[in-house]
Scaffold this active site. Structure first.
Site, PDB file in Angstrom:
ATOM      1  N   SER A 135     -19.800  -6.741 -10.920  1.00 13.03           N
ATOM      2  CA  SER A 135     -19.436  -5.484 -10.248  1.00 13.03           C
ATOM      3  C   SER A 135     -20.351  -5.185  -9.075  1.00 13.03           C
ATOM      4  O   SER A 135     -21.575  -5.120  -9.240  1.00 13.03           O
ATOM      5  CB  SER A 135     -19.588  -4.297 -11.205  1.00 13.03           C
ATOM      6  OG  SER A 135     -18.663  -4.364 -12.223  1.00 13.03           O
ATOM      7  N   TYR A 150     -11.107  -5.925 -21.257  1.00 19.02           N
ATOM      8  CA  TYR A 150     -10.510  -4.587 -21.353  1.00 19.02           C
ATOM      9  C   TYR A 150      -9.283  -4.420 -20.459  1.00 19.02           C
ATOM     10  O   TYR A 150      -8.544  -3.450 -20.583  1.00 19.02           O
ATOM     11  CB  TYR A 150     -11.547  -3.482 -21.040  1.00 19.02           C
ATOM     12  CG  TYR A 150     -12.160  -3.543 -19.669  1.00 19.02           C
ATOM     13  CD1 TYR A 150     -11.447  -3.211 -18.521  1.00 19.02           C
ATOM     14  CD2 TYR A 150     -13.489  -3.915 -19.514  1.00 19.02           C
ATOM     15  CE1 TYR A 150     -12.019  -3.276 -17.268  1.00 19.02           C
ATOM     16  CE2 TYR A 150     -14.079  -3.982 -18.266  1.00 19.02           C
ATOM     17  CZ  TYR A 150     -13.339  -3.666 -17.150  1.00 19.02           C
ATOM     18  OH  TYR A 150     -13.899  -3.733 -15.914  1.00 19.02           O
ATOM     19  N   GLU A 151      -9.079  -5.362 -19.538  1.00 11.60           N
ATOM     20  CA  GLU A 151      -7.885  -5.277 -18.694  1.00 11.60           C
ATOM     21  C   GLU A 151      -6.630  -5.664 -19.462  1.00 11.60           C
ATOM     22  O   GLU A 151      -5.516  -5.496 -18.963  1.00 11.60           O
ATOM     23  CB  GLU A 151      -8.045  -6.159 -17.457  1.00 11.60           C
ATOM     24  CG  GLU A 151      -9.122  -5.649 -16.517  1.00 11.60           C
ATOM     25  CD  GLU A 151      -9.348  -6.576 -15.338  1.00 11.60           C
ATOM     26  OE1 GLU A 151      -8.500  -6.577 -14.437  1.00 11.60           O
ATOM     27  OE2 GLU A 151     -10.352  -7.300 -15.337  1.00 11.60           O
ATOM     28  N   HIS A 201     -11.714  -9.019 -16.987  1.00  5.36           N
ATOM     29  CA  HIS A 201     -12.410  -8.497 -18.164  1.00  5.36           C
ATOM     30  C   HIS A 201     -11.431  -8.378 -19.323  1.00  5.36           C
ATOM     31  O   HIS A 201     -10.235  -8.140 -19.124  1.00  5.36           O
ATOM     32  CB  HIS A 201     -12.984  -7.101 -17.865  1.00  5.36           C
ATOM     33  CG  HIS A 201     -13.997  -7.096 -16.771  1.00  5.36           C
ATOM     34  ND1 HIS A 201     -13.647  -7.075 -15.443  1.00  5.36           N
ATOM     35  CD2 HIS A 201     -15.352  -7.112 -16.811  1.00  5.36           C
ATOM     36  CE1 HIS A 201     -14.751  -7.081 -14.708  1.00  5.36           C
ATOM     37  NE2 HIS A 201     -15.798  -7.106 -15.513  1.00  5.36           N
ATOM     38  N   HIS A 252     -13.338  -5.857  -7.633  1.00 10.11           N
ATOM     39  CA  HIS A 252     -13.273  -7.212  -8.183  1.00 10.11           C
ATOM     40  C   HIS A 252     -12.214  -8.049  -7.470  1.00 10.11           C
ATOM     41  O   HIS A 252     -11.384  -8.686  -8.101  1.00 10.11           O
ATOM     42  CB  HIS A 252     -12.975  -7.176  -9.691  1.00 10.11           C
ATOM     43  CG  HIS A 252     -14.138  -6.770 -10.522  1.00 10.11           C
ATOM     44  ND1 HIS A 252     -14.980  -7.673 -11.119  1.00 10.11           N
ATOM     45  CD2 HIS A 252     -14.622  -5.558 -10.823  1.00 10.11           C
ATOM     46  CE1 HIS A 252     -15.923  -7.030 -11.770  1.00 10.11           C
ATOM     47  NE2 HIS A 252     -15.722  -5.738 -11.611  1.00 10.11           N
ATOM     48  N   ALA A 256     -23.294  -6.235 -13.947  1.00  8.51           N
ATOM     49  CA  ALA A 256     -23.990  -4.949 -13.890  1.00  8.51           C
ATOM     50  C   ALA A 256     -24.073  -4.454 -15.327  1.00  8.51           C
ATOM     51  O   ALA A 256     -23.186  -4.734 -16.141  1.00  8.51           O
ATOM     52  CB  ALA A 256     -23.209  -3.971 -13.038  1.00  8.51           C
ATOM     53  N   ASN A 263     -27.633   1.419 -14.090  1.00  9.01           N
ATOM     54  CA  ASN A 263     -27.834   2.799 -14.569  1.00  9.01           C
ATOM     55  C   ASN A 263     -28.580   2.724 -15.896  1.00  9.01           C
ATOM     56  O   ASN A 263     -28.595   1.676 -16.535  1.00  9.01           O
ATOM     57  CB  ASN A 263     -26.469   3.480 -14.795  1.00  9.01           C
ATOM     58  CG  ASN A 263     -25.579   2.672 -15.719  1.00  9.01           C
ATOM     59  OD1 ASN A 263     -24.927   1.706 -15.286  1.00  9.01           O
ATOM     60  ND2 ASN A 263     -25.558   3.017 -16.986  1.00  9.01           N
ATOM     61  N   MET A 277     -19.903  -5.144 -20.123  1.00  9.90           N
ATOM     62  CA  MET A 277     -18.533  -5.411 -20.590  1.00  9.90           C
ATOM     63  C   MET A 277     -18.066  -6.817 -20.216  1.00  9.90           C
ATOM     64  O   MET A 277     -16.862  -7.064 -20.112  1.00  9.90           O
ATOM     65  CB  MET A 277     -17.581  -4.377 -19.990  1.00  9.90           C
ATOM     66  CG  MET A 277     -17.969  -2.940 -20.269  1.00  9.90           C
ATOM     67  SD  MET A 277     -16.876  -1.780 -19.431  1.00  9.90           S
ATOM     68  CE  MET A 277     -17.790  -0.242 -19.624  1.00  9.90           C
ATOM     69  N   SER A 278     -18.997  -7.720 -19.981  1.00  6.78           N
ATOM     70  CA  SER A 278     -18.591  -9.078 -19.556  1.00  6.78           C
ATOM     71  C   SER A 278     -19.625 -10.090 -20.024  1.00  6.78           C
ATOM     72  O   SER A 278     -20.481  -9.785 -20.854  1.00  6.78           O
ATOM     73  CB  SER A 278     -18.491  -9.125 -18.029  1.00  6.78           C
ATOM     74  OG  SER A 278     -19.785  -8.992 -17.467  1.00  6.78           O
ATOM     75  N   HIS A 306     -17.996   4.494 -12.730  1.00  2.00           N
ATOM     76  CA  HIS A 306     -17.885   3.157 -12.148  1.00  2.00           C
ATOM     77  C   HIS A 306     -18.425   3.163 -10.715  1.00  2.00           C
ATOM     78  O   HIS A 306     -19.047   2.191 -10.266  1.00  2.00           O
ATOM     79  CB  HIS A 306     -16.416   2.719 -12.174  1.00  2.00           C
ATOM     80  CG  HIS A 306     -16.192   1.339 -11.643  1.00  2.00           C
ATOM     81  ND1 HIS A 306     -16.766   0.217 -12.209  1.00  2.00           N
ATOM     82  CD2 HIS A 306     -15.461   0.874 -10.587  1.00  2.00           C
ATOM     83  CE1 HIS A 306     -16.401  -0.872 -11.520  1.00  2.00           C
ATOM     84  NE2 HIS A 306     -15.612  -0.490 -10.542  1.00  2.00           N
TER      85      HIS A 306
HETATM   86  N1  HPA Z   1     -22.373   0.350 -20.083  1.00  2.00           N
HETATM   87  C1  HPA Z   1     -21.514  -0.688 -20.097  1.00  2.00           C
HETATM   88  N2  HPA Z   1     -21.276  -1.414 -19.026  1.00  2.00           N
HETATM   89  C2  HPA Z   1     -21.934  -1.120 -17.893  1.00  2.00           C
HETATM   90  C3  HPA Z   1     -22.826  -0.052 -17.818  1.00  2.00           C
HETATM   91  C4  HPA Z   1     -23.067   0.720 -18.975  1.00  2.00           C
HETATM   92  O1  HPA Z   1     -23.849   1.682 -18.990  1.00  2.00           O
HETATM   93  N3  HPA Z   1     -23.307  -0.027 -16.543  1.00  2.00           N
HETATM   94  C5  HPA Z   1     -22.705  -1.053 -15.880  1.00  2.00           C
HETATM   95  N4  HPA Z   1     -21.873  -1.722 -16.698  1.00  2.00           N
END
Ligand code: HPA
Length: 277
Positions: A31, A86-87, A84, A62, A114, A236, A212-213, A248
Site C-alpha cells: 500500500s 479480503y477482496e 488481497h 493498488h 504497510a 500507523n 492484511m497481506s 486507509h
Molecule cells: N492494521 C491492519 N493492517 C494495516 C494497518 C493496521 O493498523 N495499517 C496498515 N495496514
C-alpha cells in the site's frame, strides 16, 4: 491436472508469449509504496488485465501491472499492486502472482507491506524487517491437493525469512542511516482494522506489527523454495494505541512520506542480492 496449477501454467504461457525477460528478484509493492517502481530501469511492462485469468485488484492505490527491468544490474520483476484475500478472491488466486514470478525465474522474493505497529517501541513511519510471522487467522494457501510440481506437502517453516537477506538488509539500513526495526508480523484477513482488544491479544502473543497481506504469499513462496525477505512500513500505531481512528488514507499518506527512505533501502539492498543468487 490440478486446476490451480493449470491456471498458473496458463498465466505463465500468457506472460511468456508477451515478455522475454528472466527476472532474478521479485518485488511486491505494498500500500502506497507503488511509486518505488519509478526507480527501476524499465525494460517492459505488462498490465495484469493482459494476462488470461490473472486476479486484478480492486483497491485504490493498488494499480495492477508487472514491471520488468533492472535495479543496478540485477534483473527484477516488480508487482505494482497485489490482490488481497479480503477482496473476495480464493486464496489460490492471492498467491498466484508470487508463484508466477517464481516460474518466470525469480529466486528471491522481496515482499513489502504497510502495517499497524503493536510493539510500543515502534513509531509511525518506522520500517520493520520481518524475522518471522504468525498466520493463524488467514487461510493457509497450501490447503487442498498438494501441487507436487511446486513443492512438498509439509514444508518446513523454520527459516521463511532468509538469514542472509536479513543480514544484507540490516547492513544496508545502517549504511543508509535508516532505522530498521525487526520483529514478528501477523496477517489478519481484514478488511476491517483490528479492534483494540485484538491488538492487545496480538501484543501478548508476541506480535510486533499487523497487516492484511504478505504471510500467505511468503508461505507459497517458501513452498516453492524461494529465498524471502520482507520490509513492512509501519504506517500507523495499531488500534487503541492512540486516540486516532484508522483510515486507509492515513496508511497511504504515511507510506508516501516514507517512500524516499524506502526507495533507498530497497534499491541498495537489491543491488547486493546478486551475492546471494
Ligand atoms: N492494521 C491492519 N493492517 C494495516 C494497518 C493496521 O493498523 N495499517 C496498515 N495496514
Amino acid at each position: 491436472m490440478n486446476p490451480i496449477y493449470e491456471k498458473l501454467l496458463r498465466c505463465y504461457e500468457s506472460v511468456k508469449s508477451r515478455i522475454d525477460f528472466v527476472p532474478q528478484v521479485a518485488i511486491v509493492l505494498g500500500s502506497g509504496l507503488g511509486n518505488y517502481a519509478d526507480n527501476i530501469r524499465v525494460e517492459a511492462e505488462l498490465d495484469y488485465h493482459e494476462i488470461e485469468g490473472f486476479p486484478v485488484s480492486t483497491v485504490p492505490g493498488h494499480a495492477g501491472k508487472f514491471i520488468f527491468g533492472y535495479v543496478a544490474d540485477v534483473p527484477v520483476v516488480c508487482m505494482k499492486g497485489r490482490v488481497h484475500y479480503y477482496e473476495g478472491y480464493p486464496i489460490s488466486d492471492v498467491v498466484l502472482p508470487v508463484r508466477l514470478m517464481k516460474l518466470m525465474g525469480a529466486k528471491i522474493l522481496f515482499l513489502t507491506n504497510a502495517s499497524g505497529g503493536i510493539n510500543p517501541s515502534f513509531s509511525a513511519g518506522d520500517f520493520m524487517m520481518l524475522r518471522d510471522h504468525v498466520s493463524l487467522w488467514a487461510p493457509n494457501p497450501l490447503i487442498g491437493a498438494n501441487i507436487d510440481e511446486l513443492g512438498v506437502r509439509f514444508p518446513d517453516m523454520s527459516h521463511v525469512y532468509d538469514p542472509q537477506l536479513q543480514e544484507i538488509l540490516r547492513e544496508t539500513a545502517a549504511e543508509c542511516g535508516i532505522r530498521l526495526q525487526e520483529g514478528v508480523y501477523a496477517q489478519l484477513t481484514g478488511p476491517s482494522f483490528e479492534s483494540p482488544a485484538e491488538i492487545q491479544l496480538l501484543h501478548r502473543l508476541g506480535v510486533d506489527a499487523v497487516g492484511m497481506s504478505t504471510v500467505v504469499e511468503a508461505i507459497a513462496a517458501n513452498h516453492m523454495g524461494m529465498k524471502i525477505c520482507c520490509i513492512s512500513c509501519v504506517s500507523n500505531l495499531a488500534a487503541g494505541m492512540t486516540d486516532n481512528p484508522l483510515t486507509h488514507e492515513e496508511v497511504q499518506e504515511a507510506a508516501n512520506v516514507a517512500a524516499p527512505k524506502f526507495t533507498r533501502l530497497v534499491s541498495t539492498a537489491v543491488a547486493k542480492f546478486g551475492s546471494v543468487l
